[in-house]
Design a protein around this motif. Sequence first.
Motif, PDB file in Angstrom:
ATOM      1  N   GLU A 120      53.084  35.892  91.458  1.00 56.45           N
ATOM      2  CA  GLU A 120      53.653  34.552  91.374  1.00 56.45           C
ATOM      3  C   GLU A 120      54.419  34.263  92.668  1.00 56.45           C
ATOM      4  O   GLU A 120      54.458  35.094  93.579  1.00 56.45           O
ATOM      5  N   ILE A 121      55.029  33.100  92.736  1.00 62.91           N
ATOM      6  CA  ILE A 121      55.714  32.670  93.963  1.00 62.91           C
ATOM      7  C   ILE A 121      56.803  33.663  94.380  1.00 62.91           C
ATOM      8  O   ILE A 121      56.947  33.990  95.567  1.00 62.91           O
ATOM      9  N   ALA A 150      55.294  36.479  96.170  1.00 65.73           N
ATOM     10  CA  ALA A 150      54.909  36.105  97.532  1.00 65.73           C
ATOM     11  C   ALA A 150      56.116  36.141  98.465  1.00 65.73           C
ATOM     12  O   ALA A 150      56.024  36.610  99.609  1.00 65.73           O
ATOM     13  N   ASP A 151      57.247  35.670  97.986  1.00 71.32           N
ATOM     14  CA  ASP A 151      58.467  35.711  98.804  1.00 71.32           C
ATOM     15  C   ASP A 151      58.876  37.150  99.113  1.00 71.32           C
ATOM     16  O   ASP A 151      59.306  37.458 100.233  1.00 71.32           O
ATOM     17  N   SER A 161      46.076  37.642  92.230  1.00 66.65           N
ATOM     18  CA  SER A 161      46.691  36.554  91.472  1.00 66.65           C
ATOM     19  C   SER A 161      45.630  35.626  90.916  1.00 66.65           C
ATOM     20  O   SER A 161      44.581  35.420  91.535  1.00 66.65           O
ATOM     21  N   ARG A 169      46.701  32.598  90.392  1.00 68.18           N
ATOM     22  CA  ARG A 169      47.238  31.333  90.908  1.00 68.18           C
ATOM     23  C   ARG A 169      47.048  31.269  92.421  1.00 68.18           C
ATOM     24  O   ARG A 169      47.973  31.029  93.187  1.00 68.18           O
ATOM     25  N   ALA A 209      48.229  27.891  94.540  1.00 65.32           N
ATOM     26  CA  ALA A 209      49.676  27.699  94.672  1.00 65.32           C
ATOM     27  C   ALA A 209      50.303  28.814  95.496  1.00 65.32           C
ATOM     28  O   ALA A 209      51.203  28.572  96.320  1.00 65.32           O
ATOM     29  N   LEU A 210      49.828  30.045  95.280  1.00 61.18           N
ATOM     30  CA  LEU A 210      50.396  31.198  95.976  1.00 61.18           C
ATOM     31  C   LEU A 210      50.153  31.102  97.480  1.00 61.18           C
ATOM     32  O   LEU A 210      51.081  31.255  98.290  1.00 61.18           O
ATOM     33  N   HIS A 244      52.009  28.213  99.184  1.00 61.57           N
ATOM     34  CA  HIS A 244      53.422  28.528  99.376  1.00 61.57           C
ATOM     35  C   HIS A 244      53.621  29.387 100.625  1.00 61.57           C
ATOM     36  O   HIS A 244      54.528  29.116 101.440  1.00 61.57           O
ATOM     37  N   ASP A 268      55.596  28.825 104.736  1.00 64.54           N
ATOM     38  CA  ASP A 268      56.747  29.623 105.161  1.00 64.54           C
ATOM     39  C   ASP A 268      56.701  29.741 106.684  1.00 64.54           C
ATOM     40  O   ASP A 268      55.682  30.137 107.252  1.00 64.54           O
TER      41      ASP A 268
END
Length: 478
Positions: free
Chosen positions: A41-42, A45-46, A206, A208, A211-212, A215, A219
Amino acid sequence: MTDLKTDLYINGEWRDGSEGVRFDVLDPATEEVLASVASAEIADADAALDAADAAFADWAGRKPRERAEVLRKAFELMTARLEDFARLITLENGKARADAMGEAAYAAEFFRWFSEEAVRADGLITHAPASGARIIVQHKPAGIAVLVTPWNYPAAMGTRKIAPALAAGCPVIIKPASETPLTMLALMPLLEEAGVPKGLVNVLPSRRTGALVDHMLHDPRVRVVSFTGSTPVGRKLLHAAADQVLKPAMELGGNAPVIVFEDADIDTAVDGAMLAKMRNLGEACTAANRFYVHTRVAEAFTRKFTERMAALTVGNGLEDGVDVGPLVNADTRDKVAAFVEDAIAKGAELRIGGTVPDTKGFFYPPTVLFNVPDDADCVRDEIFGPVAAIQTFDDEADVIRRANDTEYGLVAYVFTENMKRGLNVCEKLEYGMVGLNRGLVSDPAAPFGGVKQSGLGREGGHEGMLEFMETQYISASW
């Protein structure tokens, strides 16, 4: 490879997704679940971005030879474990064992090639003729690279991106295809053993994907996006990359023509056509899609080619003697079947195959269509399956026009015994790569990539490493 990895790999650690979501990976030969894999999820990823950012300076600052030795060790370790990787490739992708072994060896070779290229990011010092200044040019690692890989080559599409990025001095975050994440996850312990530092390579399976990846591409620490996949998805990623002015490397779709001239050696042409069409069951952007055969040799070529296709054994890729495994999923199989039905409805002659077997697994038989009309869908789009669409031609200029009549421009294949004609035709074809009397063009030492809607940039060769580097020019006086 008994210790199957199914979690996210971030900063050298295995962890579940931040929201605890998982998804199933199927065996396409049996439709049974192979494993349940963590879905990033996001927040994950961060975490991967933080890890990559922390690892960047140290790795970029290492001597090129140090980076090269790590990549060389990765090559040696993977080469010693080709059987294990091939088995895993077959389990999640479906391709037959021989095909999977070929992919595993090809994937490992990228580590060796870029271990040699890591020490060759050559620069330049010269004397400006007008100003008298010294011109100094050097190549520097660009920064964090986001790598998005497809399902058709679970090992090779990853190593083809990881190896040049590490050689250049960049950290990476890999998003493997949801159908085939297990091979890339299995590579991580090997990279650890080879000496890759924590945080330098991160893997985020993932469900997703959109979206992943979006995002991560927004960055500011990310500087490169490298994608292999369909042209429509590539266009979306290019739009996202534009917001941060990222350096894009896009290896997109293809619609490869095979041109067989009347003076071609028919056996050589059939051998090359089999390799170009049936490597990886035709599930490749480089797969032969449209066959243009001169009318004088069309029947002889089609007869021999059909005999070769008929001799292939279809079955579970893990079994001995199997040449053709299943396609990767039901959607791919159904799309291939629809292409065949459309071509026959429009007048194509079915020489062999063309029927979905009544059995478990996503199988489709080797299929040959003759006299396929120009308005058939399979002539305009990628088939991505074991179907050969054969057409005929009489005029050289006309066949070149027909071969170029597509938005794609990845690879073409030409067969002729007249090398003057062959090279002349190659130059007129609007493709990034051409196989001349060869059915295989992929090579770690060569710049792989297309023109038009087939992509931007190159993978492999010296150019592959430069995709992950920025050129800096210094004007100096002394």
